[in-house]
Design an enzyme around this catalytic site. Sequence first.
Site, PDB file in Angstrom:
ATOM      1  CG  HIS A 153     -45.960 159.717   6.584  1.00 14.93           C
ATOM      2  ND1 HIS A 153     -45.767 159.904   5.853  1.00 14.93           N
ATOM      3  CD2 HIS A 153     -47.028 161.582   5.976  1.00 14.93           C
ATOM      4  CE1 HIS A 153     -46.385 160.539   4.167  1.00 14.93           C
ATOM      5  NE2 HIS A 153     -46.985 161.797   4.900  1.00 14.93           N
ATOM      6  CB  ILE A 210     -13.263 147.881  -5.017  1.00 18.65           C
ATOM      7  CG1 ILE A 210     -13.848 147.664  -3.786  1.00 18.65           C
ATOM      8  CG2 ILE A 210     -12.740 148.552  -5.408  1.00 18.65           C
ATOM      9  CD1 ILE A 210     -12.680 146.413  -3.380  1.00 18.65           C
TER      10      ILE A 210
HETATM   11  C1  LIG Z   1     -11.143 149.818  -1.389  1.00 19.12           C
HETATM   12  C2  LIG Z   1     -12.051 149.384  -0.629  1.00 19.12           C
HETATM   13  C3  LIG Z   1     -13.320 149.470  -0.428  1.00 19.12           C
HETATM   14  C4  LIG Z   1     -13.984 148.997   0.616  1.00 19.12           C
HETATM   15  N1  LIG Z   1     -15.409 148.969   0.973  1.00 19.12           N
HETATM   16  C5  LIG Z   1     -15.804 148.629   2.022  1.00 19.12           C
HETATM   17  C6  LIG Z   1     -16.867 148.925   2.779  1.00 19.12           C
HETATM   18  O1  LIG Z   1     -17.751 149.571   2.242  1.00 19.12           O
HETATM   19  N2  LIG Z   1     -17.579 147.763   3.320  1.00 19.12           N
HETATM   20  C7  LIG Z   1     -16.603 146.726   4.139  1.00 19.12           C
HETATM   21  O2  LIG Z   1     -17.254 145.891   4.720  1.00 19.12           O
HETATM   22  N3  LIG Z   1     -15.734 146.009   3.201  1.00 19.12           N
HETATM   23  C8  LIG Z   1     -15.444 146.770   2.481  1.00 19.12           C
HETATM   24  N4  LIG Z   1     -14.451 146.308   1.741  1.00 19.12           N
HETATM   25  C9  LIG Z   1     -13.603 145.242   1.947  1.00 19.12           C
HETATM   26  C10 LIG Z   1     -12.632 145.349   3.738  1.00 19.12           C
HETATM   27  O3  LIG Z   1     -11.946 146.707   3.809  1.00 19.12           O
HETATM   28  C11 LIG Z   1     -12.388 144.391   4.438  1.00 19.12           C
HETATM   29  O4  LIG Z   1     -13.433 143.003   4.381  1.00 19.12           O
HETATM   30  C12 LIG Z   1     -11.781 144.526   5.943  1.00 19.12           C
HETATM   31  O5  LIG Z   1     -10.788 145.023   6.127  1.00 19.12           O
HETATM   32  C13 LIG Z   1     -11.390 142.859   5.788  1.00 19.12           C
HETATM   33  O6  LIG Z   1     -10.883 143.085   7.574  1.00 19.12           O
HETATM   34  P1  LIG Z   1      -9.597 142.209   8.548  1.00 19.12           P
HETATM   35  O7  LIG Z   1      -9.670 142.368   9.374  1.00 19.12           O
HETATM   36  O8  LIG Z   1     -10.155 140.639   7.503  1.00 19.12           O
HETATM   37  O9  LIG Z   1      -7.994 142.369   7.155  1.00 19.12           O
HETATM   38  P2  LIG Z   1      -8.075 143.868   7.068  1.00 19.12           P
HETATM   39  O10 LIG Z   1      -8.834 145.232   7.081  1.00 19.12           O
HETATM   40  O11 LIG Z   1      -7.323 143.766   5.598  1.00 19.12           O
HETATM   41  O12 LIG Z   1      -6.511 143.695   7.841  1.00 19.12           O
HETATM   42  C14 LIG Z   1      -5.324 143.312   8.146  1.00 19.12           C
HETATM   43  C15 LIG Z   1      -4.815 143.646   8.779  1.00 19.12           C
HETATM   44  O13 LIG Z   1      -3.432 143.126   9.449  1.00 19.12           O
HETATM   45  C16 LIG Z   1      -2.103 143.935   8.439  1.00 19.12           C
HETATM   46  N5  LIG Z   1      -0.967 142.559   8.776  1.00 19.12           N
HETATM   47  C17 LIG Z   1      -1.524 141.603   7.633  1.00 19.12           C
HETATM   48  N6  LIG Z   1       0.133 140.765   7.559  1.00 19.12           N
HETATM   49  C18 LIG Z   1       0.635 140.852   8.924  1.00 19.12           C
HETATM   50  C19 LIG Z   1       1.614 140.230   9.378  1.00 19.12           C
HETATM   51  N7  LIG Z   1       2.096 139.430   9.792  1.00 19.12           N
HETATM   52  N8  LIG Z   1       2.174 140.933  10.666  1.00 19.12           N
HETATM   53  C20 LIG Z   1       0.907 142.427  11.428  1.00 19.12           C
HETATM   54  N9  LIG Z   1       0.587 142.412  10.110  1.00 19.12           N
HETATM   55  C21 LIG Z   1      -0.720 142.099   9.924  1.00 19.12           C
HETATM   56  C22 LIG Z   1      -1.900 144.007   7.134  1.00 19.12           C
HETATM   57  O14 LIG Z   1      -1.232 145.277   7.834  1.00 19.12           O
HETATM   58  C23 LIG Z   1      -3.575 144.988   7.799  1.00 19.12           C
HETATM   59  O15 LIG Z   1      -3.299 146.455   8.163  1.00 19.12           O
HETATM   60  C24 LIG Z   1     -13.515 147.413   1.102  1.00 19.12           C
HETATM   61  C25 LIG Z   1     -12.062 146.973   0.597  1.00 19.12           C
HETATM   62  C26 LIG Z   1     -11.328 147.831   0.253  1.00 19.12           C
HETATM   63  C27 LIG Z   1     -10.048 147.490  -0.909  1.00 19.12           C
END
Ligand SMILES: Cc1cc2nc3c(=O)[nH]c(=O)nc-3n(C[C@H](O)[C@H](O)[C@H](O)COP(=O)(O)OP(=O)(O)OC[C@H]3O[C@@H](n4cnc5c(N)ncnc54)[C@H](O)[C@@H]3O)c2cc1C
Length: 467
Positions: free
Chosen positions: A446, A185
């Site tokens: 190619h 990042i």
């Molecule tokens: C700047 C940046 C760039 C990135 N670029 C990449 C990339 O290019 N490629 C890649 O593979 N990964 C990338 N990532 C990492 C990627 O975003 C995460 O690995 C991914 O989003 C994880 O997915 P997830 O579903 O586990 O959680 P998240 O995407 O974090 O989603 C979790 C969701 O749960 C919600 N939530 C939490 N607690 C509660 C609750 N109690 N009740 C209701 N809702 C709740 C949150 O609001 C959130 O919307 C990047 C991250 C950042 C910060």
Amino acid sequence: MDIFDLVVIGSGPGGYVGAIRAAQLGLKTAVIEKDKTFGGTCLNVGCIPSKALLQSSEFFHEAQHDFATHGIKLESVKLDLPTMMTRKNKIVSDLTGGVEFLFKKNKITGIKGFGKIINPTTIEITDANGTKTQIQTKNIMIATGSEPVELPFLKFDEKKILSSTGALALDYVPKEMLVVGGGVIGLEMASVWARLGSKVTVIEFADQICAMMDQDCVNVLLRSMKKLGVTFMTSTKVTNSRSAGGRVELEFESLTDGKKASIQGDVVLVSTGRKPYTANLGLENAGVEKDERGRIKTNHHYQTSTANIFAIGDVIVGPMLAHKAEEEGVAVAELIVTGHGHVNYNTVPSIVYTHPEIASVGMTEADAKKAGIETAVGKFPFSANGRAKARGATEGFVKIVTDKATDRIIGGHIVGAGASELLGEIVVAMEFGGSSEDLARSFHSHPTMSEVVREAALAVDKRQRQG
Ligand SMILES: Cc1cc2nc3c(=O)[nH]c(=O)nc-3n(C[C@H](O)[C@H](O)[C@H](O)COP(=O)(O)OP(=O)(O)OC[C@H]3O[C@@H](n4cnc5c(N)ncnc54)[C@H](O)[C@@H]3O)c2cc1C
């Protein structure tokens, strides 16, 4: 009251993709999201907005520095940052709206509100007005993701001390940006703002940038970023910060000779990692355990210490990547319905979306050495490829790492333009247990950049033809 088969808490890539698979398999499914829009970190403040800004800033840089070599002369190239940001925001809202559409299409109940587990079959939802309701479910999938790690002396205010979220939304180009943490990042954000005109300094605790990745690839990227004017300080520990006349001053200590000094910048991006997010989730109400790093503990079937509660994505062990979260979400849905679900962690790709990009899958040569595997390695440069020359994208190479005894591909590492897309064929080859011979004998159109992948595969056996 309706009883859901599955309630997913969190609508990031893990949660929403898992929910879609569950609905496809016939489960009555709901997704709870605390934020205003669906899509999680990835769509709202992660993968997507960062890639939008990387693309725009790359075009800006190319227009200034590369177009002339194609015989395209521009009188002047000006940055219109508000338009760049509006474009990024529109891409985000299109995609988050798209998730809402997918929920409707798949008959998934999307619920906006904060989800709290009351017991293994009951979830309480608190909406934006503070109104509480409860829903019943047979299974729960926790997909609550992660949040940026804050340093005690660098608290995010998103104006001077930025997390990645603040760095994606600046409304001016800071003259000098300090980036604490040279991981993926940090490097991506450093690239964006350096291309737009900031003087960027990356300060990294470790003695290498992106230590987990192939260091030959990292060296090519660092050379390119240094040309952009980015300065790298490794083996350096930031120890304190203070405001200095509208700027921020960071004190640091060299880990090699113990010398102390300070540096100033207009803004500081703190990108020292992310931690699992489980605040107020009510895990204790259902006996769901966490490990010493705050990650939810699961078995190989993503089951937590409570059998009908599953956890996936950034909130559990493993690389914090969107595609890893997605695959785990799908696996949980399939496990619930069919008893089978599988993620192959040997083939999780890892990308740095800078220019040039680094794309990596499987073992590096160093990993293989540690594991006692004798390797045969093929490497081929883009500079010897016709299409790369035509594109003006000759920087970098493809490296294929194989198990010498069997020729099976155990790793692929690419640095160059479009590396993220080129890696796909190596991932597929590895998923099928393929050998370098398999890649070498497959047609590659190619002229294409993908011929470099083939040449690298041929080079494992010293049979490369081009160059
Ligand atoms: C700047 C940046 C760039 C990135 N670029 C990449 C990339 O290019 N490629 C890649 O593979 N990964 C990338 N990532 C990492 C990627 O975003 C995460 O690995 C991914 O989003 C994880 O997915 P997830 O579903 O586990 O959680 P998240 O995407 O974090 O989603 C979790 C969701 O749960 C919600 N939530 C939490 N607690 C509660 C609750 N109690 N009740 C209701 N809702 C709740 C949150 O609001 C959130 O919307 C990047 C991250 C950042 C910060």
